[in-house]
Scaffold this motif. Sequence first.
Motif, PDB file in Angstrom:
ATOM      1  N   GLN A 297       0.849  -1.186   0.000  1.00  0.00           N
ATOM      2  CA  GLN A 297       0.000   0.000   0.000  1.00  0.00           C
ATOM      3  C   GLN A 297       0.885   1.236   0.000  1.00  0.00           C
ATOM      4  O   GLN A 297       1.799   1.352   0.810  1.00  0.00           O
ATOM      5  N   TYR A 298       0.610   2.156  -0.910  1.00  0.00           N
ATOM      6  CA  TYR A 298       1.396   3.387  -1.013  1.00  0.00           C
ATOM      7  C   TYR A 298       0.734   4.487  -0.196  1.00  0.00           C
ATOM      8  O   TYR A 298      -0.480   4.707  -0.283  1.00  0.00           O
ATOM      9  N   ILE A 299       1.548   5.180   0.633  1.00  0.00           N
ATOM     10  CA  ILE A 299       1.050   6.311   1.413  1.00  0.00           C
ATOM     11  C   ILE A 299       2.009   7.477   1.213  1.00  0.00           C
ATOM     12  O   ILE A 299       3.206   7.363   1.475  1.00  0.00           O
ATOM     13  N   LYS A 300       1.492   8.604   0.773  1.00  0.00           N
ATOM     14  CA  LYS A 300       2.321   9.796   0.608  1.00  0.00           C
ATOM     15  C   LYS A 300       2.467  10.487   1.945  1.00  0.00           C
ATOM     16  O   LYS A 300       1.477  10.825   2.605  1.00  0.00           O
ATOM     17  N   LEU A 301       3.715  10.725   2.360  1.00  0.00           N
ATOM     18  CA  LEU A 301       3.994  11.316   3.662  1.00  0.00           C
ATOM     19  C   LEU A 301       4.447  12.762   3.578  1.00  0.00           C
ATOM     20  O   LEU A 301       4.507  13.456   4.589  1.00  0.00           O
ATOM     21  N   GLY A 302       4.804  13.221   2.392  1.00  0.00           N
ATOM     22  CA  GLY A 302       5.295  14.571   2.205  1.00  0.00           C
ATOM     23  C   GLY A 302       5.636  14.784   0.746  1.00  0.00           C
ATOM     24  O   GLY A 302       5.428  13.901  -0.095  1.00  0.00           O
ATOM     25  N   SER A 303       6.184  15.939   0.405  1.00  0.00           N
ATOM     26  CA  SER A 303       6.478  16.235  -0.996  1.00  0.00           C
ATOM     27  C   SER A 303       7.502  15.267  -1.590  1.00  0.00           C
ATOM     28  O   SER A 303       7.438  14.930  -2.773  1.00  0.00           O
ATOM     29  N   SER A 304       8.438  14.798  -0.767  1.00  0.00           N
ATOM     30  CA  SER A 304       9.446  13.838  -1.239  1.00  0.00           C
ATOM     31  C   SER A 304       9.574  12.671  -0.274  1.00  0.00           C
ATOM     32  O   SER A 304      10.627  12.039  -0.190  1.00  0.00           O
ATOM     33  N   GLN A 305       8.511  12.388   0.446  1.00  0.00           N
ATOM     34  CA  GLN A 305       8.526  11.314   1.426  1.00  0.00           C
ATOM     35  C   GLN A 305       7.345  10.388   1.168  1.00  0.00           C
ATOM     36  O   GLN A 305       6.250  10.856   0.821  1.00  0.00           O
ATOM     37  N   GLU A 306       7.557   9.105   1.342  1.00  0.00           N
ATOM     38  CA  GLU A 306       6.490   8.150   1.066  1.00  0.00           C
ATOM     39  C   GLU A 306       6.698   6.874   1.865  1.00  0.00           C
ATOM     40  O   GLU A 306       7.819   6.571   2.290  1.00  0.00           O
ATOM     41  N   ALA A 307       5.614   6.154   2.061  1.00  0.00           N
ATOM     42  CA  ALA A 307       5.649   4.865   2.747  1.00  0.00           C
ATOM     43  C   ALA A 307       5.038   3.804   1.847  1.00  0.00           C
ATOM     44  O   ALA A 307       4.125   4.080   1.064  1.00  0.00           O
ATOM     45  N   HIS A 308       5.569   2.617   1.950  1.00  0.00           N
ATOM     46  CA  HIS A 308       4.976   1.442   1.324  1.00  0.00           C
ATOM     47  C   HIS A 308       4.762   0.424   2.432  1.00  0.00           C
ATOM     48  O   HIS A 308       5.706   0.076   3.154  1.00  0.00           O
ATOM     49  N   VAL A 309       3.527  -0.038   2.562  1.00  0.00           N
ATOM     50  CA  VAL A 309       3.122  -0.876   3.686  1.00  0.00           C
ATOM     51  C   VAL A 309       2.700  -2.245   3.172  1.00  0.00           C
ATOM     52  O   VAL A 309       1.887  -2.352   2.240  1.00  0.00           O
ATOM     53  N   TYR A 310       3.254  -3.264   3.771  1.00  0.00           N
ATOM     54  CA  TYR A 310       2.896  -4.652   3.445  1.00  0.00           C
ATOM     55  C   TYR A 310       2.102  -5.229   4.608  1.00  0.00           C
ATOM     56  O   TYR A 310       2.574  -5.238   5.756  1.00  0.00           O
TER      57      TYR A 310
END
Length: 817
Positions: A297-310
């Motif tokens: 699952q992709y989650i945008k955390l900021g302009s150049s920050q992101e999370a990918h969750v399994y």
Amino acid sequence: MWPDLIAKSKEGGADVVQTYVFWSGHEPVRGQYNFEDRYDLVKFVKLVGESGLYLHLRIGPYVCAEWNFGGFPVWLRDIPGIVFRTDNAPFKEEMKRFVKKIVDVMRDESLFSWQGGPIIMLQIENEYGNIEGEYGQKGKDYVKWAANMAVGLGAGVPWVMCKQTDAPEYIIDACNGYYCDGFKPNSNKKPVLWTENWDGWYTTWGGRLPHRPVEDLAFAVARFYQRGGSFQNYYMFFGGTNFGRTSGGPNYVTSYDYDAPIDEYGLLSQPKWGHLKDLHAAIKLCEPALVAADSPQYIKLGSSQEAHVYRGGNTSICSAFLANIDEHQSSTVQFLGRSYTLPPWSVSILPDCKNAVLNTAKVGAQTSIKVADLEPTSSAKTSAPELLMVQKEDPLVAGSWMTLKEPIGVWGDNFTVQGIWEHLNVTKDRSDYLWYITRVYVSDEDVAHWKENAVSPSLRIDSMRDVVRIFINGQLIGSAKGDWVEVVQQVQLEQGYNDLMLLSQTVGLQNYGAFLEKDGAGFKGQIILTDFKNGDVNLTHSQWTYQVGLKGEFMKIFATDDNGNSNWTDLTQEEVPSILSWYKTHFDSPAGKDPVVIDMSSMGKGEAWVNGHHIGRYWTLVAPKDGCQENCDYRGAYDSDKCNTNCGKPTQTRYHVPRSWLQPTDNLLVLFEETGGNPFKISVKTVSIETVCAHVSEDYYPPVQTWSHSNGELITSQKNPVMQLKCEDGYTIASIDFASYGTPQGSCQTYTTGKCHASTSASILSKACEGQNSCKIEVSNSVFGDPCPRTVKTLAVKARCKPSPTSTSWHTGLSEI
């Protein structure tokens, strides 16, 4: 070395070993196979399996690999009508025969995974997509044929084609490059494979030494798994040495160190190996979630920050990767109700979606210092922290060399024909060297013309590769090097007949690109003498005599100590330097188990043998003085020019001699020197890691190896970060040269105490570490006290390693063969 290398790979967290299959090594003569000694493929595969690792066998049979002719045997180009790597019947017949041979050998030895062996994947072709377009429709047809041929051999394991976007549905297409986190195969039914993560780069004679920072390498790996990657391979994890004439071209050095986690000699390159070991452990903690989820699952955390969750379906299994792809600024992000600070260009790994166990930019692994004769060899302060120690031994010999002159020109079987023949068509790559000899007549009118007009004739060669040495009447008058470059050399000719002799040399055959079989070597176009009385003299269609190789080479004077048949004489200091000369001497092996190198910095260009083993070409070409960085910033996309070292110094001066090739005393060293050098200054050295450093802050995470899953929870047995120091096997920590818990400044070679310093630092480290092969110490106030409250403290340590008393005896290394 194989068992040791495999063990170090496994200890570093590898699950799979990947290797090429070198056609030129396994079938040096058509129909005559070689699976002995260094080419004992079956033994290597079995050793990998016995260690508990899997194996990915990349048959090719084109491999590139900076290997001579890309791994093809040179006899292949002489097959009538052959065109390599395309829909060409002669090539396909030869390729299928060799690939089938390898598959049959592996099956007969029960080495495929379905037979209980370690081989889980194979590869056919190699990066063909880069050049496929140059072959048109025949290239497309060849891809389909190669895939069908491979699968039809019944190996029973998957086949891979790297960098091949049009791979058929039953072949896995894979990525090669510095970064592959955005790669997607050409079908969503295929796993995401990264067959080559370039953790360094190759080196050319006269070039700088590339270095890839481990922070960036770890970032690339974490991003790959963050975004759905399945399988990642380091190219290279160990590169080693291209002994003999196996280095490719044009002009690749003998060393294939590649800035790999295990260096050319089999020593750990730190902190690269150690930080990757931590990274691998962190990723494996995420394995339950990675295999349970179909996609992240992709989650945008900021302009150049992101999370990918399994997440594991209906279970509580959860792992996350938090990335900051900003190249300049740290960022504090909110994720699932918690706050995380991410350094620039980094990934934090959360195996339970709560606790960060590693950040790719925070390197807790130790650094090993590379010095030559106790002085740093790196031209950058922080470009290449994984350095090693070269201990100086006594000079190799003291005035006890013998010499033998190599004939200039004809010496044995030769032939004379009209015209310029292509180098490889004559030598068949039996030697780097080929003499082209012709005779030129100069009239009185020509001499008068030159005097009256104050001009001199010149020799012009339209196109040449790799090296040519030009002789007139037995005298060397000039040299040139390059990759299909024009050569213009002024010449001095006498009235009457003059012998023009060109010594053409290859320095590794072309190993990359389309139509390799047509590249050739030597000369192309015309060879002309200019400014004669009646105009230019075209020598292209003159009578030329061809002499293949060197007399000493074909007599194999490097393999024997018989002086009676070779006219060896004692060498004096007055006779050096001397061109086209053979030198030999004897030396005793250094004590201990450390890798042995021969320092050839006093020589020019040539080849070297020890006890009959060809240790490779040597050449003291110097790298440009510019192009190296004072400080290497890991942040931002890497390329091979980003973090270079060794500017203004010879590209390679030390040449590896495996201890298994040595005896305790009376080792025979033979050199062929082309350009003039001083063998009296050659020395033998051992390579070891004598100094180790570490730099760990109290805001680092506990060691990733202390984390584990228990009853659905991620727990750690250690609440604070830990510094670990370790010498190589056979060494102990003799002294702590620097230790400071507080705000130390500088890097390993330049550590100084800061304004904040725990005065007990050195005594605590000395008590914990001295006399031990390795030691661990917690980085916390509970150990050192708090020298400056409300300040993040760092522990910086520099330790010196010395051989253990029992490790100094002479060692053959026979157990490492």
